[in-house]
Design a protein around this motif. Sequence first.
Motif, PDB file in Angstrom:
ATOM      1  N   ASN A  13       0.837  -1.220   0.000  1.00 19.64           N
ATOM      2  CA  ASN A  13       0.000   0.000   0.000  1.00 19.64           C
ATOM      3  C   ASN A  13       0.863   1.257   0.000  1.00 19.64           C
ATOM      4  OD1 ASN A  13      -2.447   1.375  -0.030  1.00 19.64           O
ATOM      5  ND2 ASN A  13      -2.596   1.445   2.222  1.00 19.64           N
ATOM      6  N   VAL A  14       1.788   1.304  -0.958  1.00 19.33           N
ATOM      7  CA  VAL A  14       2.667   2.465  -1.132  1.00 19.33           C
ATOM      8  C   VAL A  14       2.221   3.217  -2.389  1.00 19.33           C
ATOM      9  CG1 VAL A  14       5.031   3.236  -1.546  1.00 19.33           C
ATOM     10  CG2 VAL A  14       4.605   1.301  -0.013  1.00 19.33           C
ATOM     11  N   ASN A  15       1.965   4.507  -2.243  1.00 21.45           N
ATOM     12  CA  ASN A  15       1.516   5.325  -3.374  1.00 21.45           C
ATOM     13  C   ASN A  15       2.638   6.255  -3.822  1.00 21.45           C
ATOM     14  OD1 ASN A  15      -1.223   4.330  -3.311  1.00 21.45           O
ATOM     15  ND2 ASN A  15      -1.528   5.576  -1.474  1.00 21.45           N
ATOM     16  N   LEU A  16       3.515   5.734  -4.658  1.00 18.18           N
ATOM     17  CA  LEU A  16       4.636   6.526  -5.156  1.00 18.18           C
ATOM     18  C   LEU A  16       4.190   7.419  -6.304  1.00 18.18           C
ATOM     19  CD1 LEU A  16       7.806   4.229  -5.396  1.00 18.18           C
ATOM     20  CD2 LEU A  16       7.437   6.156  -3.865  1.00 18.18           C
ATOM     21  N   SER A  23      18.029  -0.905  -1.776  1.00 17.49           N
ATOM     22  CA  SER A  23      18.621   0.276  -1.141  1.00 17.49           C
ATOM     23  C   SER A  23      18.079   1.568  -1.758  1.00 17.49           C
ATOM     24  CB  SER A  23      20.142   0.238  -1.240  1.00 17.49           C
ATOM     25  OG  SER A  23      20.562   0.169  -2.596  1.00 17.49           O
ATOM     26  N   GLU A  24      17.879   1.578  -3.079  1.00 12.90           N
ATOM     27  CA  GLU A  24      17.337   2.771  -3.729  1.00 12.90           C
ATOM     28  C   GLU A  24      15.859   2.955  -3.370  1.00 12.90           C
ATOM     29  OE1 GLU A  24      18.054   2.381  -7.886  1.00 12.90           O
ATOM     30  OE2 GLU A  24      20.252   2.508  -7.697  1.00 12.90           O
ATOM     31  N   PHE A  25      15.121   1.866  -3.358  1.00 11.09           N
ATOM     32  CA  PHE A  25      13.702   1.917  -2.979  1.00 11.09           C
ATOM     33  C   PHE A  25      13.562   2.409  -1.536  1.00 11.09           C
ATOM     34  CE2 PHE A  25       9.815  -0.819  -1.784  1.00 11.09           C
ATOM     35  CZ  PHE A  25       8.933   0.202  -2.100  1.00 11.09           C
ATOM     36  N   TRP A  26      14.463   1.964  -0.663  1.00 12.57           N
ATOM     37  CA  TRP A  26      14.431   2.338   0.746  1.00 12.57           C
ATOM     38  C   TRP A  26      14.629   3.850   0.928  1.00 12.57           C
ATOM     39  CZ3 TRP A  26      12.650   0.914   5.106  1.00 12.57           C
ATOM     40  CH2 TRP A  26      13.197   1.364   6.312  1.00 12.57           C
ATOM     41  N   ASP A  68      11.871   9.302   2.252  1.00 12.28           N
ATOM     42  CA  ASP A  68      11.481  10.665   1.890  1.00 12.28           C
ATOM     43  C   ASP A  68      10.003  10.779   1.526  1.00 12.28           C
ATOM     44  OD1 ASP A  68      14.008  11.732   2.255  1.00 12.28           O
ATOM     45  OD2 ASP A  68      14.665  11.184   0.237  1.00 12.28           O
ATOM     46  N   LEU A  69       9.278   9.665   1.622  1.00  8.98           N
ATOM     47  CA  LEU A  69       7.864   9.657   1.257  1.00  8.98           C
ATOM     48  C   LEU A  69       7.008   9.790   2.518  1.00  8.98           C
ATOM     49  CD1 LEU A  69       5.886   9.199  -1.173  1.00  8.98           C
ATOM     50  CD2 LEU A  69       5.849   6.769  -0.495  1.00  8.98           C
ATOM     51  N   ASP A  70       6.047  10.697   2.494  1.00  9.81           N
ATOM     52  CA  ASP A  70       5.194  10.939   3.656  1.00  9.81           C
ATOM     53  C   ASP A  70       4.454   9.677   4.093  1.00  9.81           C
ATOM     54  OD1 ASP A  70       4.241  14.282   2.598  1.00  9.81           O
ATOM     55  OD2 ASP A  70       5.867  13.609   3.928  1.00  9.81           O
ATOM     56  N   LYS A  71       4.172   9.609   5.383  1.00 11.11           N
ATOM     57  CA  LYS A  71       3.489   8.449   5.948  1.00 11.11           C
ATOM     58  C   LYS A  71       2.103   8.258   5.336  1.00 11.11           C
ATOM     59  CE  LYS A  71       3.562   8.104  10.435  1.00 11.11           C
ATOM     60  NZ  LYS A  71       3.506   8.496  11.859  1.00 11.11           N
ATOM     61  N   ASN A  72       1.420   9.360   5.010  1.00  6.61           N
ATOM     62  CA  ASN A  72       0.070   9.224   4.464  1.00  6.61           C
ATOM     63  C   ASN A  72       0.057   8.657   3.049  1.00  6.61           C
ATOM     64  OD1 ASN A  72       1.108  11.414   3.155  1.00  6.61           O
ATOM     65  ND2 ASN A  72      -0.576  12.820   3.660  1.00  6.61           N
ATOM     66  N   LEU A  73       1.235   8.579   2.422  1.00  6.80           N
ATOM     67  CA  LEU A  73       1.367   7.943   1.112  1.00  6.80           C
ATOM     68  C   LEU A  73       1.968   6.545   1.215  1.00  6.80           C
ATOM     69  CD1 LEU A  73       2.685  10.968  -1.022  1.00  6.80           C
ATOM     70  CD2 LEU A  73       0.359  10.020  -0.943  1.00  6.80           C
ATOM     71  N   GLY A  74       2.136   6.068   2.451  1.00  2.00           N
ATOM     72  CA  GLY A  74       2.708   4.733   2.657  1.00  2.00           C
ATOM     73  C   GLY A  74       4.197   4.745   2.886  1.00  2.00           C
ATOM     74  N   GLY A  75       4.792   5.951   3.008  1.00  3.95           N
ATOM     75  CA  GLY A  75       6.234   6.042   3.211  1.00  3.95           C
ATOM     76  C   GLY A  75       6.622   6.019   4.674  1.00  3.95           C
TER      77      GLY A  75
END
Length: 620
Positions: A467-470, A487-490, A495-502
């Motif tokens: 449930n990650v909305n990149l 490692s790149e995905f991590w 840097d992705l906000d929690k509300n977007l699944g980050g």
Amino acid sequence: MEDHMEDDLQKALRMSMQYEPPEAKRSKTPVEESPEVKNRRELMAAAAEKRMMAATASASVSVSTAPSAVVSSGVGSSVGKSVGSESSEMKVEESVVVMKEEERSGEELAVEKANQLFSMVFGNGVSKGILAQWSNQGIRFSPDEETSMGLVQHEGGPCGVLAAIQAFVLKYLLFFPQELVKDGSKTPIISVSKRLQETQDSATNVFGSLTEETKSRALVKSMGEILFLCGNNNSATIASLRVLDHEIEGKDESSKDEIVARSLDGLSIESGDDLQKALKVSTFTSLSSAMEKLEEIIPIFRSRMGALLFLLSALLSRGLEAVQADRDDPTQPLVTAPFGHASQEIVNLLLSGMAVANVFDGKMDLGGGMFVKGILTPVEVGFLTLLESLNFCKVGQSLKSPKWPIWVIGSESHYTVLFALDPRVQDENEFESRETMIRRAFDAQDQSGGGGFISVEGFHQVLKDANVNLPADKVNHLCSSGFIVWSEFWQVLLDLDKNLGGLKDSTGLMGKKVFDLYHFNGIAKSVLGGSGGETPVQRPRLTKLRVCVPPRWTPEEFMANVSLPGSSSGAGGGDSSGTQDAMSEVSKPERAQHAPLVDCIRTRWARAVCNWEGDPPSIV
């Protein structure tokens, strides 16, 4: 005629009951037999023959059949009942005695099976040096007070076996003290872990206070649990030595050790034939019976053959065919050349009950109907390895997150043990829980054997499952090379906000954790000792580590933002008392130290910062 024969038999039986055996011979001069004596002897012989015939007939009838059914031809019913009943009872008693004797003393290995077992463990071209390593390592506790809970290693090679047993021993000592009370006392006993956490006692005092009986029972419990684990929790096979059949029964512990040591003089195992001549094996379907046997022969496992005997017991408990089916390459020996180390298959067998070669979770599809197997079930104690920090493998969550906070630690050449006193060190906070979920989704699509990269198709499945909305531009960037690296995905997730699944956290507090770990290395190392404390002595090492899992994403970022005690500037330069108080709970350690063990710890807690007193902990 039948009546006459029955009268003769009855008469003979009565006479046999009255007959007194002759006195011991005083002379070799032949004595002429009187007609009366001769007649009585012939009648007795006839009666004996009839009894044998009745016994033969009763043997073909089930023990549960009524004795009245066992009637030999030509024998009256009253006599037939008596003889048949007596024969059946004797049969049952004899059968029980034989079964008990077989379970107690064991049986020999077939020559073919002994050769298969030796070849499976050592191969065909094993050196005498490797055989000597494995024939000279007992399962014994350290005599040193501080490390008295630990098993001592004297020879290179069997450390994988010792470390796995050690991990289970610690499980009982730390978390199941009540099971180590022999008399079944219901009086609550404070565990070692609670004593170390709740009192000011040092590890030296707490571990040094353990009695030999307590440690021995922990060892027996551990060995029994491992062997039943290898036997699918249905049975356990215990390999012992034929030269010690009944010699140690009823002796005190020190005498048992001396008897065993003397019996092993000149014994060497250099072939399957040697194994067949030396071993006896007993199989138990009851855990309590297996424990009793292990307790009875524990001096044999303390002897120089102990580690090898336990490995053979584990393999026989699993079954040689099942062991070979577990392995990716069953043509290779389980003890690896040229140094005689225990293979990963041996360690996995003792930890999970299956001799698989890999440490990832589940199975990996290689295509064409070919699979390689990893860890298929949850485990009681786990495994971490330096090789993962070097990107040679990927340890799955089954071994990284065992039921109890105890891990066998693997390096390139040695196995040691890491443990915590509190199971809550494995409790996941919000950040770790989210990280674990995303990593599991990623690993499920990783067909590289733990290499940390997946296909574009697999990546889209990960985004869906986690449930990650990149944003589209991020997706296109990660997919531009045709495969996605963890490692790149991590870094994108951080840097992705929690509300977007980050996993972006503006407070920097979501991943905070502080706890202690202990590391035990059973092989003798030079440590400071002696009366003055400056004289190097050879003994096992126990090291306490303070572990801080920083609230920032990297140790460097954490160290740059944490305030030193007494400093007026808070993390990020603000004056928020809440943030300052929270950050002070994870105050900067005196110094961040590094050793290869820290790299192993970071495969479990990625941002861990460790420090300790004294020499660095050694994993070699």
